[in-house]
Design a protein around this motif. Structure first.
Motif, PDB file in Angstrom:
ATOM      1  N   PHE A 247      23.215 -30.810 -70.702  1.00 27.64           N
ATOM      2  CA  PHE A 247      21.786 -30.555 -70.826  1.00 27.64           C
ATOM      3  C   PHE A 247      21.075 -30.384 -69.491  1.00 27.64           C
ATOM      4  CE2 PHE A 247      22.642 -33.278 -74.713  1.00 27.64           C
ATOM      5  CZ  PHE A 247      22.926 -32.182 -75.509  1.00 27.64           C
ATOM      6  N   GLN A 248      21.412 -31.200 -68.501  1.00 29.40           N
ATOM      7  CA  GLN A 248      20.736 -31.065 -67.203  1.00 29.40           C
ATOM      8  C   GLN A 248      21.072 -29.716 -66.569  1.00 29.40           C
ATOM      9  OE1 GLN A 248      18.332 -33.172 -65.880  1.00 29.40           O
ATOM     10  NE2 GLN A 248      18.061 -31.362 -64.595  1.00 29.40           N
ATOM     11  N   GLU A 249      22.310 -29.324 -66.646  1.00 27.83           N
ATOM     12  CA  GLU A 249      22.687 -28.012 -66.108  1.00 27.83           C
ATOM     13  C   GLU A 249      21.977 -26.893 -66.870  1.00 27.83           C
ATOM     14  OE1 GLU A 249      27.077 -27.584 -65.070  1.00 27.83           O
ATOM     15  OE2 GLU A 249      27.017 -29.457 -66.251  1.00 27.83           O
ATOM     16  N   ALA A 250      21.835 -27.074 -68.161  1.00 27.74           N
ATOM     17  CA  ALA A 250      21.171 -26.056 -68.977  1.00 27.74           C
ATOM     18  C   ALA A 250      19.707 -25.904 -68.586  1.00 27.74           C
ATOM     19  CB  ALA A 250      21.295 -26.403 -70.462  1.00 27.74           C
ATOM     20  N   ILE A 251      19.002 -27.010 -68.399  1.00 27.85           N
ATOM     21  CA  ILE A 251      17.584 -26.912 -68.030  1.00 27.85           C
ATOM     22  C   ILE A 251      17.444 -26.350 -66.615  1.00 27.85           C
ATOM     23  CG2 ILE A 251      17.283 -29.310 -67.221  1.00 27.85           C
ATOM     24  CD1 ILE A 251      14.676 -27.215 -69.128  1.00 27.85           C
ATOM     25  N   ASP A 252      18.386 -26.645 -65.748  1.00 26.64           N
ATOM     26  CA  ASP A 252      18.364 -26.049 -64.403  1.00 26.64           C
ATOM     27  C   ASP A 252      18.477 -24.527 -64.487  1.00 26.64           C
ATOM     28  OD1 ASP A 252      18.143 -28.577 -63.276  1.00 26.64           O
ATOM     29  OD2 ASP A 252      20.279 -28.718 -62.760  1.00 26.64           O
ATOM     30  N   VAL A 253      19.328 -24.031 -65.381  1.00 24.64           N
ATOM     31  CA  VAL A 253      19.471 -22.590 -65.569  1.00 24.64           C
ATOM     32  C   VAL A 253      18.180 -22.000 -66.139  1.00 24.64           C
ATOM     33  CG1 VAL A 253      20.669 -20.801 -66.906  1.00 24.64           C
ATOM     34  CG2 VAL A 253      21.978 -22.614 -65.779  1.00 24.64           C
ATOM     35  N   VAL A 254      17.597 -22.659 -67.117  1.00 24.91           N
ATOM     36  CA  VAL A 254      16.346 -22.161 -67.706  1.00 24.91           C
ATOM     37  C   VAL A 254      15.274 -22.036 -66.638  1.00 24.91           C
ATOM     38  CG1 VAL A 254      14.450 -22.698 -69.281  1.00 24.91           C
ATOM     39  CG2 VAL A 254      16.807 -23.035 -70.028  1.00 24.91           C
ATOM     40  N   ARG A 255      15.112 -23.061 -65.818  1.00 24.39           N
ATOM     41  CA  ARG A 255      14.044 -23.077 -64.814  1.00 24.39           C
ATOM     42  C   ARG A 255      14.238 -22.026 -63.713  1.00 24.39           C
ATOM     43  NH1 ARG A 255       9.973 -26.297 -65.415  1.00 24.39           N
ATOM     44  NH2 ARG A 255      10.184 -28.188 -66.637  1.00 24.39           N
ATOM     45  N   GLN A 256      15.411 -21.462 -63.603  1.00 23.78           N
ATOM     46  CA  GLN A 256      15.598 -20.385 -62.625  1.00 23.78           C
ATOM     47  C   GLN A 256      14.714 -19.192 -62.958  1.00 23.78           C
ATOM     48  OE1 GLN A 256      19.761 -19.392 -62.416  1.00 23.78           O
ATOM     49  NE2 GLN A 256      20.337 -21.432 -61.704  1.00 23.78           N
ATOM     50  N   ASP A 257      14.522 -18.912 -64.226  1.00 24.43           N
ATOM     51  CA  ASP A 257      13.737 -17.754 -64.643  1.00 24.43           C
ATOM     52  C   ASP A 257      12.469 -18.111 -65.412  1.00 24.43           C
ATOM     53  OD1 ASP A 257      15.489 -15.760 -63.594  1.00 24.43           O
ATOM     54  OD2 ASP A 257      16.835 -16.128 -65.274  1.00 24.43           O
ATOM     55  N   ASN A 258      12.350 -19.336 -65.848  1.00 27.08           N
ATOM     56  CA  ASN A 258      11.205 -19.738 -66.658  1.00 27.08           C
ATOM     57  C   ASN A 258      10.742 -21.113 -66.200  1.00 27.08           C
ATOM     58  OD1 ASN A 258       9.379 -20.549 -68.585  1.00 27.08           O
ATOM     59  ND2 ASN A 258      10.665 -20.023 -70.331  1.00 27.08           N
ATOM     60  N   ILE A 259       9.663 -21.139 -65.433  1.00 26.42           N
ATOM     61  CA  ILE A 259       9.180 -22.410 -64.901  1.00 26.42           C
ATOM     62  C   ILE A 259       8.429 -23.218 -65.961  1.00 26.42           C
ATOM     63  CG2 ILE A 259       6.963 -21.564 -64.025  1.00 26.42           C
ATOM     64  CD1 ILE A 259       9.362 -24.006 -62.209  1.00 26.42           C
ATOM     65  N   LEU A 260       8.227 -22.646 -67.131  1.00 26.16           N
ATOM     66  CA  LEU A 260       7.429 -23.313 -68.167  1.00 26.16           C
ATOM     67  C   LEU A 260       8.196 -23.533 -69.475  1.00 26.16           C
ATOM     68  CD1 LEU A 260       4.194 -21.151 -67.662  1.00 26.16           C
ATOM     69  CD2 LEU A 260       4.700 -23.370 -66.619  1.00 26.16           C
ATOM     70  N   PRO A 261       9.417 -24.065 -69.432  1.00 26.30           N
ATOM     71  CA  PRO A 261      10.177 -24.181 -70.687  1.00 26.30           C
ATOM     72  C   PRO A 261       9.573 -25.156 -71.688  1.00 26.30           C
ATOM     73  CG  PRO A 261      11.309 -25.347 -68.936  1.00 26.30           C
ATOM     74  CD  PRO A 261      10.179 -24.582 -68.298  1.00 26.30           C
TER      75      PRO A 261
ATOM     76  N   GLN B  88      15.127 -36.228 -63.010  1.00 23.26           N
ATOM     77  CA  GLN B  88      15.907 -35.977 -61.800  1.00 23.26           C
ATOM     78  C   GLN B  88      15.052 -35.122 -60.894  1.00 23.26           C
ATOM     79  OE1 GLN B  88      19.820 -34.423 -62.334  1.00 23.26           O
ATOM     80  NE2 GLN B  88      20.415 -35.970 -63.805  1.00 23.26           N
ATOM     81  N   ASP B  89      15.433 -35.036 -59.653  1.00 25.02           N
ATOM     82  CA  ASP B  89      14.698 -34.171 -58.739  1.00 25.02           C
ATOM     83  C   ASP B  89      14.866 -32.716 -59.161  1.00 25.02           C
ATOM     84  OD1 ASP B  89      13.815 -36.290 -57.186  1.00 25.02           O
ATOM     85  OD2 ASP B  89      15.505 -36.169 -55.797  1.00 25.02           O
ATOM     86  N   LEU B  90      13.765 -31.983 -59.076  1.00 24.84           N
ATOM     87  CA  LEU B  90      13.805 -30.559 -59.376  1.00 24.84           C
ATOM     88  C   LEU B  90      14.704 -29.871 -58.351  1.00 24.84           C
ATOM     89  CD1 LEU B  90      12.576 -28.251 -61.103  1.00 24.84           C
ATOM     90  CD2 LEU B  90      10.810 -28.058 -59.352  1.00 24.84           C
ATOM     91  N   LYS B  91      15.635 -29.066 -58.834  1.00 18.78           N
ATOM     92  CA  LYS B  91      16.515 -28.346 -57.922  1.00 18.78           C
ATOM     93  C   LYS B  91      15.739 -27.178 -57.320  1.00 18.78           C
ATOM     94  CE  LYS B  91      21.081 -29.380 -59.580  1.00 18.78           C
ATOM     95  NZ  LYS B  91      21.247 -30.510 -60.099  1.00 18.78           N
ATOM     96  N   ILE B  92      15.544 -27.223 -56.020  1.00 13.76           N
ATOM     97  CA  ILE B  92      14.798 -26.182 -55.325  1.00 13.76           C
ATOM     98  C   ILE B  92      15.748 -25.498 -54.359  1.00 13.76           C
ATOM     99  CG2 ILE B  92      12.857 -25.684 -53.795  1.00 13.76           C
ATOM    100  CD1 ILE B  92      11.520 -28.218 -54.931  1.00 13.76           C
ATOM    101  N   MET B  93      15.897 -24.196 -54.526  1.00 14.95           N
ATOM    102  CA  MET B  93      16.754 -23.440 -53.621  1.00 14.95           C
ATOM    103  C   MET B  93      16.083 -23.345 -52.259  1.00 14.95           C
ATOM    104  SD  MET B  93      18.158 -20.323 -56.069  1.00 14.95           S
ATOM    105  CE  MET B  93      17.615 -19.205 -54.847  1.00 14.95           C
ATOM    106  N   GLU B  94      16.868 -23.491 -51.228  1.00 15.22           N
ATOM    107  CA  GLU B  94      16.354 -23.338 -49.876  1.00 15.22           C
ATOM    108  C   GLU B  94      16.057 -21.875 -49.612  1.00 15.22           C
ATOM    109  OE1 GLU B  94      15.639 -25.674 -47.510  1.00 15.22           O
ATOM    110  OE2 GLU B  94      16.024 -27.162 -49.076  1.00 15.22           O
ATOM    111  N   VAL B  95      14.843 -21.603 -49.152  1.00 17.20           N
ATOM    112  CA  VAL B  95      14.471 -20.233 -48.797  1.00 17.20           C
ATOM    113  C   VAL B  95      13.815 -20.258 -47.427  1.00 17.20           C
ATOM    114  CG1 VAL B  95      14.154 -19.451 -51.175  1.00 17.20           C
ATOM    115  CG2 VAL B  95      12.224 -20.411 -49.936  1.00 17.20           C
ATOM    116  N   SER B  96      13.894 -19.143 -46.760  1.00 18.07           N
ATOM    117  CA  SER B  96      13.212 -19.033 -45.471  1.00 18.07           C
ATOM    118  C   SER B  96      11.718 -18.957 -45.722  1.00 18.07           C
ATOM    119  CB  SER B  96      13.671 -17.765 -44.732  1.00 18.07           C
ATOM    120  OG  SER B  96      15.044 -17.827 -44.479  1.00 18.07           O
ATOM    121  N   ARG B  97      10.988 -19.817 -45.028  1.00 18.28           N
ATOM    122  CA  ARG B  97       9.535 -19.815 -45.178  1.00 18.28           C
ATOM    123  C   ARG B  97       8.973 -18.578 -44.505  1.00 18.28           C
ATOM    124  NH1 ARG B  97       8.078 -22.214 -49.181  1.00 18.28           N
ATOM    125  NH2 ARG B  97       5.969 -22.412 -48.416  1.00 18.28           N
ATOM    126  N   ARG B  98       8.065 -17.940 -45.169  1.00 16.06           N
ATOM    127  CA  ARG B  98       7.415 -16.752 -44.632  1.00 16.06           C
ATOM    128  C   ARG B  98       6.041 -17.144 -44.093  1.00 16.06           C
ATOM    129  NH1 ARG B  98       9.718 -11.807 -47.294  1.00 16.06           N
ATOM    130  NH2 ARG B  98       7.831 -10.843 -46.474  1.00 16.06           N
TER     131      ARG B  98
END
Length: 176
Positions: free
Chosen positions: A11-25, A67-77
């Motif tokens: 389930f945790q992996e599943a919600i992580d996948v959902v949040r990649q494209d849908n921040i409002l599940p 759990q902590d929200l998984k946030i991908m590291e991105v270069s800050r603009r």
């Protein structure tokens, strides 16, 4: 992918996948009218896939297993972007921009963020703690919210252009 993961009990992996494209599940899992289920080809074998219900279950699972929200590291603009309006379009735009590294500030005229999600959908259908949780996930991406901040159009836009590199209007209509 998230449906397969949910089916496997991951389930945790599943919600992580959902949040990649849908921040409002949690919201979609409650207010979506799920028209896709009427035309789901899976019904030719047995039953349509209950996508809305799966999203709601996963979002509720996330609330009960924090759990902590998984946030991908991105270069800050360096660019700063203003989003005017914090309804679904503004929240989605702010999320995508933050994930691309932009500095995002959302301006909302009401006292609390959420736009028509908060002020147009009753709490019996969309509990406010669910909405607040989803907005908090967006804040964790680095998005700033300025509430009780009315932006007059077109007058205030010129002032915003002095402070922001781009402005996105997601003000909605507040009418049917």
């Amino acid at each position: 992918a998230y449906i397969a993961l949910a089916g496997a009990g991951r389930f945790q992996e599943a919600i992580d996948v959902v949040r990649q494209d849908n921040i409002l599940p949690g919201i979609c899992g409650r207010v979506c009218t799920h028209p896709c289920e009427e035309v789901c080809r899976r019904s030719e074998l047995d039953e349509p896939i209950a996508i809305r219900d799966i999203k709601r279950f996963l979002a509720d699972y996330e609330l009960s297993h924090p759990q902590d929200l998984k946030i991908m590291e991105v270069s800050r603009r360096e660019e700063k972007i203003a989003v005017i309006g914090s309804g679904p379009a503004g929240l989605a735009a702010a999320t995508d921009l933050a994930r691309f590294g932009y500095q995002v500030t959302v301006f909302e005229k009401e006292a609390l963020a959420g736009g028509l999600l908060r002020y147009g959908i009753g709490p019996y259908r969309l509990p406010r703690d669910i909405l607040d949780y989803e907005i908090e996930c967006i804040r964790k991406l680095g998005v700033q919210f300025k509430t009780s901040h009315f932006v007059a159009l077109p007058g205030d836009v010129q002032k915003l252009k002095e402070d922001f590199d781009a402005i996105i209007l997601t003000i909605g209509t507040w009418t049917d």
